[in-house]
Write an enzyme that holds these catalytic residues in place. Structure first.
Site, PDB file in Angstrom:
ATOM      1  N   SER A 130      -8.740 -12.025  -1.162  1.00 54.95           N
ATOM      2  CA  SER A 130      -8.260 -11.348   0.058  1.00 54.95           C
ATOM      3  C   SER A 130      -9.370 -11.137   1.076  1.00 54.95           C
ATOM      4  O   SER A 130     -10.520 -10.884   0.728  1.00 54.95           O
ATOM      5  CB  SER A 130      -7.678  -9.975  -0.294  1.00 54.95           C
ATOM      6  OG  SER A 130      -6.691 -10.111  -1.268  1.00 54.95           O
ATOM      7  N   GLU A 245      -2.117 -14.168 -13.032  1.00 52.82           N
ATOM      8  CA  GLU A 245      -2.161 -12.733 -12.715  1.00 52.82           C
ATOM      9  C   GLU A 245      -0.772 -12.109 -12.862  1.00 52.82           C
ATOM     10  O   GLU A 245      -0.618 -11.016 -13.387  1.00 52.82           O
ATOM     11  CB  GLU A 245      -2.694 -12.536 -11.285  1.00 52.82           C
ATOM     12  CG  GLU A 245      -3.033 -11.091 -10.969  1.00 52.82           C
ATOM     13  CD  GLU A 245      -3.809 -10.916  -9.669  1.00 52.82           C
ATOM     14  OE1 GLU A 245      -3.903 -11.880  -8.893  1.00 52.82           O
ATOM     15  OE2 GLU A 245      -4.309  -9.808  -9.443  1.00 52.82           O
TER      16      GLU A 245
HETATM   17  C1  LIG Z   1      -5.122  -2.316  -6.704  1.00 53.03           C
HETATM   18  C2  LIG Z   1      -5.420  -3.554  -5.930  1.00 53.03           C
HETATM   19  C3  LIG Z   1      -6.409  -4.390  -6.361  1.00 53.03           C
HETATM   20  C4  LIG Z   1      -6.702  -5.553  -5.646  1.00 53.03           C
HETATM   21  N1  LIG Z   1      -7.718  -6.346  -6.101  1.00 53.03           N
HETATM   22  C5  LIG Z   1      -8.021  -7.471  -5.423  1.00 53.03           C
HETATM   23  C6  LIG Z   1      -9.088  -8.308  -5.871  1.00 53.03           C
HETATM   24  O1  LIG Z   1      -9.754  -8.024  -6.870  1.00 53.03           O
HETATM   25  N2  LIG Z   1      -9.370  -9.423  -5.166  1.00 53.03           N
HETATM   26  C7  LIG Z   1      -8.650  -9.783  -4.073  1.00 53.03           C
HETATM   27  O2  LIG Z   1      -8.925 -10.831  -3.516  1.00 53.03           O
HETATM   28  N3  LIG Z   1      -7.637  -8.988  -3.601  1.00 53.03           N
HETATM   29  C8  LIG Z   1      -7.319  -7.842  -4.246  1.00 53.03           C
HETATM   30  N4  LIG Z   1      -6.305  -7.024  -3.794  1.00 53.03           N
HETATM   31  C9  LIG Z   1      -5.668  -7.330  -2.513  1.00 53.03           C
HETATM   32  C10 LIG Z   1      -4.244  -7.823  -2.629  1.00 53.03           C
HETATM   33  O3  LIG Z   1      -4.209  -9.125  -3.105  1.00 53.03           O
HETATM   34  C11 LIG Z   1      -3.623  -7.696  -1.220  1.00 53.03           C
HETATM   35  O4  LIG Z   1      -3.594  -6.319  -0.889  1.00 53.03           O
HETATM   36  C12 LIG Z   1      -2.219  -8.261  -1.168  1.00 53.03           C
HETATM   37  O5  LIG Z   1      -2.223  -9.646  -1.299  1.00 53.03           O
HETATM   38  C13 LIG Z   1      -1.528  -7.908   0.173  1.00 53.03           C
HETATM   39  O6  LIG Z   1      -2.326  -8.275   1.250  1.00 53.03           O
HETATM   40  P1  LIG Z   1      -2.700  -7.230   2.408  1.00 53.03           P
HETATM   41  O7  LIG Z   1      -3.201  -5.981   1.778  1.00 53.03           O
HETATM   42  O8  LIG Z   1      -3.596  -7.920   3.370  1.00 53.03           O
HETATM   43  O9  LIG Z   1      -1.322  -6.870   3.098  1.00 53.03           O
HETATM   44  P2  LIG Z   1      -0.549  -7.750   4.185  1.00 53.03           P
HETATM   45  O10 LIG Z   1      -0.480  -9.154   3.737  1.00 53.03           O
HETATM   46  O11 LIG Z   1      -1.162  -7.465   5.515  1.00 53.03           O
HETATM   47  O12 LIG Z   1       0.891  -7.127   4.107  1.00 53.03           O
HETATM   48  C14 LIG Z   1       1.235  -5.890   4.745  1.00 53.03           C
HETATM   49  C15 LIG Z   1       2.719  -5.641   4.512  1.00 53.03           C
HETATM   50  O13 LIG Z   1       3.502  -6.698   5.135  1.00 53.03           O
HETATM   51  C16 LIG Z   1       4.342  -7.314   4.170  1.00 53.03           C
HETATM   52  N5  LIG Z   1       4.417  -8.765   4.430  1.00 53.03           N
HETATM   53  C17 LIG Z   1       3.399  -9.607   4.694  1.00 53.03           C
HETATM   54  N6  LIG Z   1       3.845 -10.880   4.835  1.00 53.03           N
HETATM   55  C18 LIG Z   1       5.201 -10.836   4.657  1.00 53.03           C
HETATM   56  C19 LIG Z   1       6.225 -11.818   4.673  1.00 53.03           C
HETATM   57  N7  LIG Z   1       5.975 -13.104   4.891  1.00 53.03           N
HETATM   58  N8  LIG Z   1       7.504 -11.404   4.435  1.00 53.03           N
HETATM   59  C20 LIG Z   1       7.791 -10.093   4.192  1.00 53.03           C
HETATM   60  N9  LIG Z   1       6.841  -9.118   4.185  1.00 53.03           N
HETATM   61  C21 LIG Z   1       5.568  -9.478   4.398  1.00 53.03           C
HETATM   62  C22 LIG Z   1       3.678  -7.061   2.822  1.00 53.03           C
HETATM   63  O14 LIG Z   1       4.606  -7.098   1.767  1.00 53.03           O
HETATM   64  C23 LIG Z   1       3.106  -5.659   3.036  1.00 53.03           C
HETATM   65  O15 LIG Z   1       4.092  -4.693   2.797  1.00 53.03           O
HETATM   66  C24 LIG Z   1      -5.980  -5.856  -4.470  1.00 53.03           C
HETATM   67  C25 LIG Z   1      -4.963  -5.001  -4.032  1.00 53.03           C
HETATM   68  C26 LIG Z   1      -4.689  -3.855  -4.745  1.00 53.03           C
HETATM   69  C27 LIG Z   1      -3.616  -2.935  -4.251  1.00 53.03           C
END
Ligand SMILES: Cc1cc2nc3c(=O)[nH]c(=O)nc-3n(C[C@H](O)[C@H](O)[C@H](O)COP(=O)(O)OP(=O)(O)OC[C@H]3O[C@@H](n4cnc5c(N)ncnc54)[C@H](O)[C@@H]3O)c2cc1C
Length: 388
Positions: A130, A245
């Site tokens: 991410s 995962e």
């Molecule tokens: C506890 C935890 C541990 C993590 N550990 C890691 C790690 O070790 N390494 C790593 O790389 N990442 C990690 N992550 C990150 C995680 O992979 C991302 O938070 C996740 O993929 C969502 O991306 P974002 O936070 O950028 O949210 P966004 O992608 O910005 O999404 C924001 C909101 O919009 C919604 N949304 C986005 N696109 C769409 C769509 N096309 N259709 C409908 N809804 C949509 C999402 O569902 C969400 O509700 C971790 C996250 C958590 C919570």
């Protein structure tokens, strides 16, 4: 299941039970996940005993340091460990994510060189996927990997990197060909974290812990020999990693939930709230969800035992268990009542089981793909609905 197979599993169950009785270590943590090199003395001893027995990285092939267990043996071992009250260690991202990716896409040389180092915990990995503007839309990563001869120079920012502070390797998804189409110009590369232009900035959580970090790569070096799946094939490798995962814990998730349920039930009984109809209704709902997770896990196990490859069903399982766990967290806060709102004074926020489930439950519906993304995949791939 044929009688031979049944006999073999019954014998295996007896072997596991006997071994645990003879080798158990007292004072072990409940959680078997090992994210960092430093573990308590009890866990270190438990890991050593399991390593000598060959019971680490259970689903990996034996020739790479694993135990070569199939889904049924894994389920039996998990069940026996849970009944005996000892944790089944999982060696963090190394075992759960990058290991399966190397097994599926690595060269034979990479498998033999890299996998045993995960089993021996010489290499502790974190996941560099991410970025601030690439989460759900992961193929939009901007971290650059510039190839020069045998090396790659990595520059960019990752975020939410779990346990980065304790890792010495990071598997990074980076863009090695900016001119290629979005999903084609990506590579999956293993990057050393120490003395390599990598800055880890921990993010302080509301409970005081610092489990996640921002990670900055500033001209960090990696070897082309450590690109998994070849340059430009990073998306395929990433899909395997995300699949691994999502499929984590299909055979044991409900044990974890059951032990939390029992703890909450005990507190409710001790506080004399078990006669309250709303509390009873809440606990019945939590138990129903728990049983649903158990049955779904079982059906995943049946599917995997029938050698059906990981498909969209696993996505459904991840969606359902994470949403169920989130709901359990809300129920537990309600049924525990006023006690759930009281905290002892201090800088950090002490976490009880019900808080832990509440917090974890939220996070679980986000990592490995948010619930919305899982629903999109189910709609498109399982139900065949149009993208728009
Ligand atoms: C506890 C935890 C541990 C993590 N550990 C890691 C790690 O070790 N390494 C790593 O790389 N990442 C990690 N992550 C990150 C995680 O992979 C991302 O938070 C996740 O993929 C969502 O991306 P974002 O936070 O950028 O949210 P966004 O992608 O910005 O999404 C924001 C909101 O919009 C919604 N949304 C986005 N696109 C769409 C769509 N096309 N259709 C409908 N809804 C949509 C999402 O569902 C969400 O509700 C971790 C996250 C958590 C919570």
């Amino acid at each position: 299941m044929n009688p031979d197979e049944e006999r073999r599993l019954t014998e295996f169950r007896a072997t596991v039970r006997r071994w645990v009785a003879e080798n158990r270590v007292e004072g072990l943590p409940k959680d078997g996940d090992v994210w960092t090199r430093e573990v308590g003395p009890e866990m270190a001893e438990w890991l050593e005993r399991l390593r000598r027995r060959g019971w680490l990285c259970l689903h990996w092939p034996v020739e790479y340091g694993g135990a070569g267990m199939g889904p049924l043996e894994l389920a039996v071992l998990d069940e026996e460990f849970a009944v005996a009250g000892v944790p089944r260690p999982m060696l963090g991202f190394g075992e759960a994510l990058v290991g399966p990716a190397i097994i599926a896409h690595g060269t034979e040389e990479q498998r033999r060189r890299l996998l045993p180092r995960i089993v021996s915990r010489e290499d502790v990995y974190c996941q560099g996927f991410s970025e601030p503007d690439a989460g759900s839309d992961l193929a939009g990563v901007r971290t650059r990997g510039v190839v020069d001869g045998d090396t790659l120079t990595i520059t960019g920012q990752k975020t939410w990197t779990s346990e980065a502070h304790g890792a010495d390797m990071c598997f990074v998804l980076c863009r090695t060909d900016p001119d290629a189409p979005k999903h084609k110009g990506l590579s999956f590369v293993l990057v050393p974290m120490t003395g390599n232009g990598v800055e880890v900035r921990p993010i302080r959580q509301m409970d005081g812990r610092r489990d996640y970090s921002e990670v900055y790569f500033d001209g960090s070096r990696a070897q082309v020999a450590d690109v998994i799946g070849g340059l430009g094939n990073g998306w395929k490798v990433t899909m395997t990693t995300l699949g691994a995962e999502r499929s984590m814990g299909y055979a044991f998730r409900h044990f974890e939930f059951l032990s939390e349920f029992r703890e909450v039930l005990e507190v409710v009984r001790k506080d004399g709230r078990d006669g309250d109809p709303l509390v009873r209704q809440g606990m019945a709902e939590a138990y129903t969800l728990l049983e649903a997770v158990r049955f779904l896990g079982r059906s995943e196990l049946d599917r995997l035992t029938a050698s059906e490859p990981e498909g969209p069903e696993m996505i459904m399982y991840k969606l359902l268990w994470s949403e169920a766990h989130r709901r359990m967290g809300e129920i537990y806060m309600d049924v525990v009542g006023p006690r759930a709102a009281l905290r002892p004074p201090g800088e950090d926020y002490t976490v009880d089981t019900w808080h832990d489930v509440l917090f974890k439950g939220q996070a679980e519906t986000i990592y490995a793909g948010t619930s919305e993304i899982q629903r999109n995949i189910i709609a498109e791939r399982l139900l065949g609905l149009p993208r728009r």
